[in-house]
Motif scaffolding. Structure first.
Motif, mmCIF file in Angstrom:
data_model
loop_
_atom_site.group_PDB
_atom_site.id
_atom_site.type_symbol
_atom_site.label_atom_id
_atom_site.label_comp_id
_atom_site.label_asym_id
_atom_site.label_seq_id
_atom_site.Cartn_x
_atom_site.Cartn_y
_atom_site.Cartn_z
ATOM 1 N N ARG A 81 53.575 44.212 32.039
ATOM 2 C CA ARG A 81 52.972 45.268 31.235
ATOM 3 C C ARG A 81 51.594 45.683 31.701
ATOM 4 N N TYR A 82 50.911 44.855 32.463
ATOM 5 C CA TYR A 82 49.555 45.200 32.893
ATOM 6 C C TYR A 82 49.171 44.374 34.107
ATOM 7 N N THR A 83 48.097 44.791 34.756
ATOM 8 C CA THR A 83 47.476 43.974 35.796
ATOM 9 C C THR A 83 46.013 43.818 35.419
ATOM 10 N N LEU A 84 45.423 42.754 35.896
ATOM 11 C CA LEU A 84 44.018 42.493 35.635
ATOM 12 C C LEU A 84 43.354 42.158 36.960
ATOM 13 N N HIS A 85 42.394 42.966 37.359
ATOM 14 C CA HIS A 85 41.620 42.701 38.568
ATOM 15 C C HIS A 85 40.273 42.170 38.127
ATOM 16 N N ARG A 86 39.965 40.968 38.545
ATOM 17 C CA ARG A 86 38.701 40.336 38.176
ATOM 18 C C ARG A 86 37.618 40.681 39.198
ATOM 19 N N ALA A 87 36.376 40.737 38.750
ATOM 20 C CA ALA A 87 35.258 41.006 39.646
ATOM 21 C C ALA A 87 35.177 39.950 40.740
ATOM 22 N N SER A 88 35.675 38.748 40.460
ATOM 23 C CA SER A 88 35.631 37.662 41.446
ATOM 24 C C SER A 88 36.761 37.747 42.479
ATOM 25 N N ASP A 89 37.736 38.650 42.262
ATOM 26 C CA ASP A 89 38.816 38.808 43.241
ATOM 27 C C ASP A 89 38.230 39.332 44.550
ATOM 28 N N PRO A 90 38.763 38.879 45.686
ATOM 29 C CA PRO A 90 38.196 39.313 46.970
ATOM 30 C C PRO A 90 38.428 40.797 47.225
ATOM 31 N N GLU A 91 37.449 41.383 47.907
ATOM 32 C CA GLU A 91 37.584 42.777 48.326
ATOM 33 C C GLU A 91 38.267 42.818 49.678
ATOM 34 N N LEU A 126 38.362 48.789 50.966
ATOM 35 C CA LEU A 126 39.336 49.365 50.050
ATOM 36 C C LEU A 126 39.990 48.226 49.290
ATOM 37 N N THR A 127 39.821 48.207 47.976
ATOM 38 C CA THR A 127 40.396 47.162 47.142
ATOM 39 C C THR A 127 41.303 47.806 46.104
ATOM 40 N N PRO A 128 42.614 47.551 46.169
ATOM 41 C CA PRO A 128 43.499 48.060 45.122
ATOM 42 C C PRO A 128 43.198 47.330 43.813
ATOM 43 N N LEU A 129 43.069 48.068 42.709
ATOM 44 C CA LEU A 129 42.700 47.462 41.436
ATOM 45 C C LEU A 129 43.901 47.188 40.532
ATOM 46 N N ALA A 130 45.059 47.692 40.877
ATOM 47 C CA ALA A 130 46.274 47.437 40.094
ATOM 48 C C ALA A 130 47.396 47.029 41.042
ATOM 49 N N ALA A 131 47.058 46.148 41.974
ATOM 50 C CA ALA A 131 47.975 45.805 43.057
ATOM 51 C C ALA A 131 49.285 45.200 42.567
ATOM 52 N N GLY A 132 49.255 44.432 41.508
ATOM 53 C CA GLY A 132 50.461 43.766 41.055
ATOM 54 C C GLY A 132 51.422 44.645 40.280
ATOM 55 N N ARG A 133 51.022 45.815 39.934
ATOM 56 C CA ARG A 133 51.870 46.691 39.101
ATOM 57 C C ARG A 133 52.633 47.655 39.994
ATOM 58 N N THR A 134 53.934 47.638 39.872
ATOM 59 C CA THR A 134 54.758 48.582 40.622
ATOM 60 C C THR A 134 55.138 49.745 39.724
ATOM 61 N N ARG A 135 55.653 50.777 40.324
ATOM 62 C CA ARG A 135 56.173 51.942 39.610
ATOM 63 C C ARG A 135 55.150 52.539 38.647
ATOM 64 N N LYS A 136 53.944 52.725 39.139
ATOM 65 C CA LYS A 136 52.896 53.275 38.291
ATOM 66 C C LYS A 136 52.649 54.744 38.629
ATOM 67 N N MET A 137 52.024 55.444 37.717
ATOM 68 C CA MET A 137 51.748 56.862 37.896
ATOM 69 C C MET A 137 50.366 57.116 38.483
ATOM 70 N N MET A 138 49.528 56.070 38.530
ATOM 71 C CA MET A 138 48.186 56.187 39.094
ATOM 72 C C MET A 138 47.975 55.053 40.085
ATOM 73 N N GLU A 139 47.146 55.297 41.093
ATOM 74 C CA GLU A 139 46.749 54.274 42.063
ATOM 75 C C GLU A 139 45.229 54.163 42.014
ATOM 76 N N PRO A 140 44.685 53.118 41.370
ATOM 77 C CA PRO A 140 43.233 52.942 41.339
ATOM 78 C C PRO A 140 42.755 52.019 42.463
ATOM 79 N N LEU A 174 38.917 50.512 44.500
ATOM 80 C CA LEU A 174 37.467 50.486 44.653
ATOM 81 C C LEU A 174 37.226 50.669 46.139
ATOM 82 N N MET A 175 36.517 51.721 46.496
ATOM 83 C CA MET A 175 36.312 52.073 47.897
ATOM 84 C C MET A 175 34.843 51.903 48.252
#
Length: 192
Positions: free
Chosen positions: A75-85, A95-109, A111-112
């Motif tokens: 249902r969700y993904t959580l990207h922590r500030a401590s996750d590696p860039e 380039l760090t994907p912020l919702a990497a674990g979520r498939t079939r999403k309508m947005m791609e967030p 951090l660049m």
């Protein structure tokens, strides 16, 4: 080996699993064979647009290009500030994907951390379907949007059609951080 370093080998593995040549994947993704070869060998870091095109052609989530074991969150993904860039081989572009674990999403967030200096201008300008939002988290950036150059500072937000050719680079000595959200067009978006 970091997730960024795994991008090239993972891309090659996914391509070969599907029985695709570099030429075939190039045609399916509207990228060149040479460009894809450089990415597979870790000599080129792809843009967000290129990642979207390759992931779509291979029918995978962008996260799988970085981590073959990426599992979708129900249902969700959580990207922590401590996750590696993640960053490029030469260390100039992050380039760090912020919702990497979520498939079939309508947005791609993402951090660049855009490149800085004159070398940042040498790459091609990108365009893609859908819409894009840029929010400057820190630093200053220059955004070439079509024929216009916009300077953005911390807290500034830009929303535009992804079909306009664009590029982003850091201004000054400190690299900027930019939150990038790409909303895919309805025909490309896949419901959760």
């Amino acid at each position: 080996m970091s997730r960024a370093d795994r991008l090239g080998p993972n891309l090659k593995e996914l391509r070969l699993e599907r029985g695709l040549t570099l030429d075939k994947l190039a045609g399916m993704s509207s990228l060149t064979r040479g460009y894809l070869s450089l990415v597979e060998r870790g000599l080129k870091t792809p843009s967000i647009t290129a990642l979207l095109r390759v992931a779509d052609a291979l029918q995978v989530n962008i996260a799988q290009l970085f981590d073959m074991n990426a599992a979708p969150a129900p249902r969700y993904t959580l990207h922590r500030a401590s996750d590696p860039e993640l960053s490029s081989i030469d260390g100039t572009f992050g380039l760090t994907p912020l919702a990497a674990g979520r498939t079939r999403k309508m947005m791609e967030p993402f951090l660049m951390t855009p490149s800085t200096g004159p070398a940042a201008r040498t790459g091609p300008r990108w365009a893609h379907g859908g819409e894009e939002m840029l929010f400057v988290v820190s630093g200053r950036v220059s955004v070439n949007l079509g024929a216009e150059e916009l300077v953005m500072e911390k807290g500034d937000c830009l929303y535009f059609s992804g079909e306009i050719k664009h590029e982003v680079r850091s201004l000054g000595r400190q690299k900027a951080q930019v939150l990038v959200v790409i909303a895919l067009p309805a025909e490309e978006a896949k419901p959760a």
